[in-house]
Design a protein around this motif. Structure first.
Motif, PDB file in Angstrom:
ATOM      1  N   ALA A   1       0.825  -1.211   0.000  1.00 57.29           N
ATOM      2  CA  ALA A   1       0.000   0.000   0.000  1.00 57.29           C
ATOM      3  C   ALA A   1       0.859   1.260   0.000  1.00 57.29           C
ATOM      4  O   ALA A   1       0.431   2.309  -0.490  1.00 57.29           O
ATOM      5  CB  ALA A   1      -0.940  -0.018   1.198  1.00 57.29           C
ATOM      6  N   THR A   2       2.087   1.164   0.527  1.00 56.24           N
ATOM      7  CA  THR A   2       2.991   2.315   0.479  1.00 56.24           C
ATOM      8  C   THR A   2       3.418   2.594  -0.974  1.00 56.24           C
ATOM      9  O   THR A   2       3.467   3.745  -1.410  1.00 56.24           O
ATOM     10  CB  THR A   2       4.239   2.065   1.367  1.00 56.24           C
ATOM     11  N   TRP A   3       3.705   1.517  -1.731  1.00 50.22           N
ATOM     12  CA  TRP A   3       3.993   1.697  -3.159  1.00 50.22           C
ATOM     13  C   TRP A   3       2.789   2.329  -3.860  1.00 50.22           C
ATOM     14  O   TRP A   3       2.929   3.229  -4.701  1.00 50.22           O
ATOM     15  CB  TRP A   3       4.296   0.343  -3.822  1.00 50.22           C
ATOM     16  N   SER A   4       1.605   1.841  -3.499  1.00 50.19           N
ATOM     17  CA  SER A   4       0.391   2.310  -4.142  1.00 50.19           C
ATOM     18  C   SER A   4       0.117   3.783  -3.797  1.00 50.19           C
ATOM     19  O   SER A   4      -0.297   4.572  -4.655  1.00 50.19           O
ATOM     20  CB  SER A   4      -0.733   1.365  -3.721  1.00 50.19           C
ATOM     21  N   LEU A   5       0.398   4.162  -2.537  1.00 53.59           N
ATOM     22  CA  LEU A   5       0.224   5.560  -2.127  1.00 53.59           C
ATOM     23  C   LEU A   5       1.172   6.471  -2.922  1.00 53.59           C
ATOM     24  O   LEU A   5       0.778   7.547  -3.387  1.00 53.59           O
ATOM     25  CB  LEU A   5       0.490   5.702  -0.626  1.00 53.59           C
ATOM     26  N   ALA A   6       2.405   6.020  -3.104  1.00 51.51           N
ATOM     27  CA  ALA A   6       3.380   6.817  -3.870  1.00 51.51           C
ATOM     28  C   ALA A   6       2.893   7.020  -5.304  1.00 51.51           C
ATOM     29  O   ALA A   6       2.953   8.123  -5.853  1.00 51.51           O
ATOM     30  CB  ALA A   6       4.747   6.135  -3.853  1.00 51.51           C
TER      31      ALA A   6
ATOM     32  N   ALA B   1      15.226  -5.404   5.513  1.00 52.79           N
ATOM     33  CA  ALA B   1      14.676  -4.230   4.834  1.00 52.79           C
ATOM     34  C   ALA B   1      14.439  -4.519   3.350  1.00 52.79           C
ATOM     35  O   ALA B   1      13.403  -4.148   2.787  1.00 52.79           O
ATOM     36  CB  ALA B   1      15.614  -3.037   5.006  1.00 52.79           C
ATOM     37  N   CYS B   2      15.406  -5.192   2.702  1.00 53.29           N
ATOM     38  CA  CYS B   2      15.253  -5.551   1.285  1.00 53.29           C
ATOM     39  C   CYS B   2      14.093  -6.524   1.110  1.00 53.29           C
ATOM     40  O   CYS B   2      13.309  -6.411   0.164  1.00 53.29           O
ATOM     41  CB  CYS B   2      16.531  -6.191   0.748  1.00 53.29           C
ATOM     42  N   THR B   3      13.984  -7.509   2.016  1.00 58.31           N
ATOM     43  CA  THR B   3      12.938  -8.512   1.919  1.00 58.31           C
ATOM     44  C   THR B   3      11.556  -7.870   1.991  1.00 58.31           C
ATOM     45  O   THR B   3      10.693  -8.141   1.152  1.00 58.31           O
ATOM     46  CB  THR B   3      13.094  -9.553   3.061  1.00 58.31           C
ATOM     47  N   LEU B   4      11.360  -6.960   2.952  1.00 58.79           N
ATOM     48  CA  LEU B   4      10.083  -6.248   3.084  1.00 58.79           C
ATOM     49  C   LEU B   4       9.757  -5.464   1.821  1.00 58.79           C
ATOM     50  O   LEU B   4       8.637  -5.492   1.305  1.00 58.79           O
ATOM     51  CB  LEU B   4      10.167  -5.250   4.237  1.00 58.79           C
ATOM     52  N   ARG B   5      10.767  -4.723   1.335  1.00 59.54           N
ATOM     53  CA  ARG B   5      10.562  -3.875   0.169  1.00 59.54           C
ATOM     54  C   ARG B   5      10.223  -4.708  -1.060  1.00 59.54           C
ATOM     55  O   ARG B   5       9.306  -4.379  -1.826  1.00 59.54           O
ATOM     56  CB  ARG B   5      11.826  -3.027  -0.067  1.00 59.54           C
ATOM     57  N   ALA B   6      10.949  -5.838  -1.238  1.00 59.26           N
ATOM     58  CA  ALA B   6      10.728  -6.708  -2.393  1.00 59.26           C
ATOM     59  C   ALA B   6       9.346  -7.359  -2.335  1.00 59.26           C
ATOM     60  O   ALA B   6       8.616  -7.385  -3.335  1.00 59.26           O
ATOM     61  CB  ALA B   6      11.819  -7.779  -2.454  1.00 59.26           C
ATOM     62  N   GLN B   7       8.969  -7.869  -1.169  1.00 64.41           N
ATOM     63  CA  GLN B   7       7.659  -8.513  -1.028  1.00 64.41           C
ATOM     64  C   GLN B   7       6.527  -7.521  -1.262  1.00 64.41           C
ATOM     65  O   GLN B   7       5.538  -7.826  -1.918  1.00 64.41           O
ATOM     66  CB  GLN B   7       7.510  -9.129   0.376  1.00 64.41           C
ATOM     67  N   GLY B   8       6.683  -6.314  -0.729  1.00 63.94           N
ATOM     68  CA  GLY B   8       5.667  -5.273  -0.916  1.00 63.94           C
ATOM     69  C   GLY B   8       5.500  -4.915  -2.376  1.00 63.94           C
ATOM     70  O   GLY B   8       4.383  -4.760  -2.875  1.00 63.94           O
ATOM     71  N   PHE B   9       6.633  -4.808  -3.090  1.00 63.78           N
ATOM     72  CA  PHE B   9       6.567  -4.443  -4.501  1.00 63.78           C
ATOM     73  C   PHE B   9       5.887  -5.565  -5.310  1.00 63.78           C
ATOM     74  O   PHE B   9       5.059  -5.289  -6.183  1.00 63.78           O
ATOM     75  CB  PHE B   9       7.966  -4.161  -5.051  1.00 63.78           C
ATOM     76  N   ALA B  10       6.263  -6.816  -4.988  1.00 67.50           N
ATOM     77  CA  ALA B  10       5.660  -7.965  -5.696  1.00 67.50           C
ATOM     78  C   ALA B  10       4.140  -7.969  -5.511  1.00 67.50           C
ATOM     79  O   ALA B  10       3.388  -8.191  -6.466  1.00 67.50           O
ATOM     80  CB  ALA B  10       6.279  -9.267  -5.196  1.00 67.50           C
TER      81      ALA B  10
ATOM     82  N   TRP C   1      12.420  -3.720  -7.831  1.00 72.43           N
ATOM     83  CA  TRP C   1      11.966  -2.820  -6.767  1.00 72.43           C
ATOM     84  C   TRP C   1      13.031  -1.810  -6.349  1.00 72.43           C
ATOM     85  O   TRP C   1      12.812  -0.995  -5.459  1.00 72.43           O
ATOM     86  CB  TRP C   1      11.511  -3.628  -5.552  1.00 72.43           C
ATOM     87  N   GLY C   2      14.206  -1.888  -6.958  1.00 71.61           N
ATOM     88  CA  GLY C   2      15.261  -0.940  -6.633  1.00 71.61           C
ATOM     89  C   GLY C   2      16.573  -1.632  -6.295  1.00 71.61           C
ATOM     90  O   GLY C   2      16.756  -2.807  -6.604  1.00 71.61           O
ATOM     91  N   TYR C   3      17.479  -0.897  -5.638  1.00 71.26           N
ATOM     92  CA  TYR C   3      18.801  -1.420  -5.316  1.00 71.26           C
ATOM     93  C   TYR C   3      18.857  -1.979  -3.904  1.00 71.26           C
ATOM     94  O   TYR C   3      18.200  -1.467  -3.000  1.00 71.26           O
ATOM     95  CB  TYR C   3      19.853  -0.308  -5.452  1.00 71.26           C
ATOM     96  N   GLY C   4      19.660  -3.014  -3.722  1.00 69.97           N
ATOM     97  CA  GLY C   4      19.851  -3.572  -2.379  1.00 69.97           C
ATOM     98  C   GLY C   4      20.385  -4.980  -2.455  1.00 69.97           C
ATOM     99  O   GLY C   4      20.418  -5.596  -3.530  1.00 69.97           O
ATOM    100  N   CYS C   5      20.813  -5.497  -1.296  1.00 76.99           N
ATOM    101  CA  CYS C   5      21.397  -6.843  -1.235  1.00 76.99           C
ATOM    102  C   CYS C   5      20.356  -7.903  -1.575  1.00 76.99           C
ATOM    103  O   CYS C   5      20.699  -8.982  -2.057  1.00 76.99           O
ATOM    104  CB  CYS C   5      21.994  -7.083   0.148  1.00 76.99           C
ATOM    105  N   GLY C   6      19.069  -7.596  -1.311  1.00 79.31           N
ATOM    106  CA  GLY C   6      17.998  -8.526  -1.649  1.00 79.31           C
ATOM    107  C   GLY C   6      17.683  -9.539  -0.561  1.00 79.31           C
ATOM    108  O   GLY C   6      16.692 -10.258  -0.654  1.00 79.31           O
ATOM    109  N   VAL C   7      18.505  -9.613   0.482  1.00 78.88           N
ATOM    110  CA  VAL C   7      18.273 -10.634   1.510  1.00 78.88           C
ATOM    111  C   VAL C   7      18.105 -10.083   2.934  1.00 78.88           C
ATOM    112  O   VAL C   7      17.560 -10.768   3.795  1.00 78.88           O
ATOM    113  CB  VAL C   7      19.401 -11.708   1.516  1.00 78.88           C
TER     114      VAL C   7
END
Ligand code: ZN
Length: 232
Positions: free
Chosen positions: A175-180, A219-228, A210-216
């Motif tokens: 929903a944060t992605w969607s708000l943006a 913080a990366c996990t939350l961001r990746a799951q949210g984007f998916a 979903w952007g840059y990051g280690c992916g694991v």
């Protein structure tokens, strides 16, 4: 929804605070930003601040007109408190309390207090932060009750009527992605993907959808799951 007063946004250069910045620019006539330097190992976030601010201002002329000064407060004293993976070169793991060992107790309480001190000096009534209880990562001072209690303490202690806004408090990462997207369209979504930084390890060598990051890291996990979820 428009408010002719001034706001101060807690702005780290990450996804959440960039969304909060857009949210504030949509509402308030004058918006300034505050960031805290405390020897984070993800100091890369601090270097994202200026380009992200510029990028956000470029999305809408009215946002450019409303965006004011950026303030960076040195809170390196936080780095001297306790064992912290964010401020020392140690592995990020979970403690027995279920908190990442990057936890600096009361950090958001300190941030809100310093933000209010600056807001007082700058004549800003509204303070906006990206605290969120939905993707609750265990930080008790990000909870709604903690923020509400801080608003009361700050208003009594400074004899003001600050309003603390937490637009992300009850929404998840999707929903944060969607708000943006709703606030700034594809321009803001692309800016968040390309320019903002969330990874605990400060990794900008790997580009994901979903952007840059280690992916694991958490913080990366939350961001990746949210984007998916968001694009599903
Ligand atoms: Zn990461």
């Amino acid at each position: 929804m428009h408010d002719p007063s001034s706001a101060l946004v807690l702005f780290s250069g990450g996804q959440d605070s960039t969304t909060c910045l857009a949210w504030a620019l949509e509402r308030f006539d004058h918006v300034e930003t505050i960031g805290f330097s405390y020897g984070q190992r993800h100091a890369i976030e601090m270097t994202c601040r200026a380009p992200v601010r510029q990028g956000v201002a470029a999305i809408k002329p009215v946002w450019a007109a409303r965006l004011g000064m950026d303030h960076v407060i040195d809170l390196s004293v936080l780095g001297t408190i306790g064992e912290s993976a964010l401020t020392r070169e140690i592995e990020i793991t979970m403690t027995k309390e279920g908190l990442p060992n990057s936890f600096v107790p009361g950090r958001n309480i300190a941030f809100l207090a310093f933000a209010a001190m600056l807001a007082y000096r700058r004549g800003a009534r509204h303070i906006v932060g990206g605290m969120c209880e939905t993707d609750f990562s265990g930080y008790p001072d990000c909870r709604d009750d903690a923020v509400k209690a801080m608003q009361l303490a700050l208003n009594i202690g400074m004899a003001k009527d600050f309003v603390l806004h937490t637009p992300l408090m009850w929404i998840d990462k999707a929903a944060t992605w969607s708000l943006a997207r709703q606030l700034g369209g594809m321009d803001l979504q692309e800016l968040i993907i390309e320019q903002t930084h969330t990874c605990y390890y400060g990794d900008r060598t790997q580009r994901h959808d979903w952007g840059y990051g280690c992916g694991v890291c958490p913080a990366c996990t939350l961001r990746a799951q949210g984007f998916a979820q968001f694009i599903a």
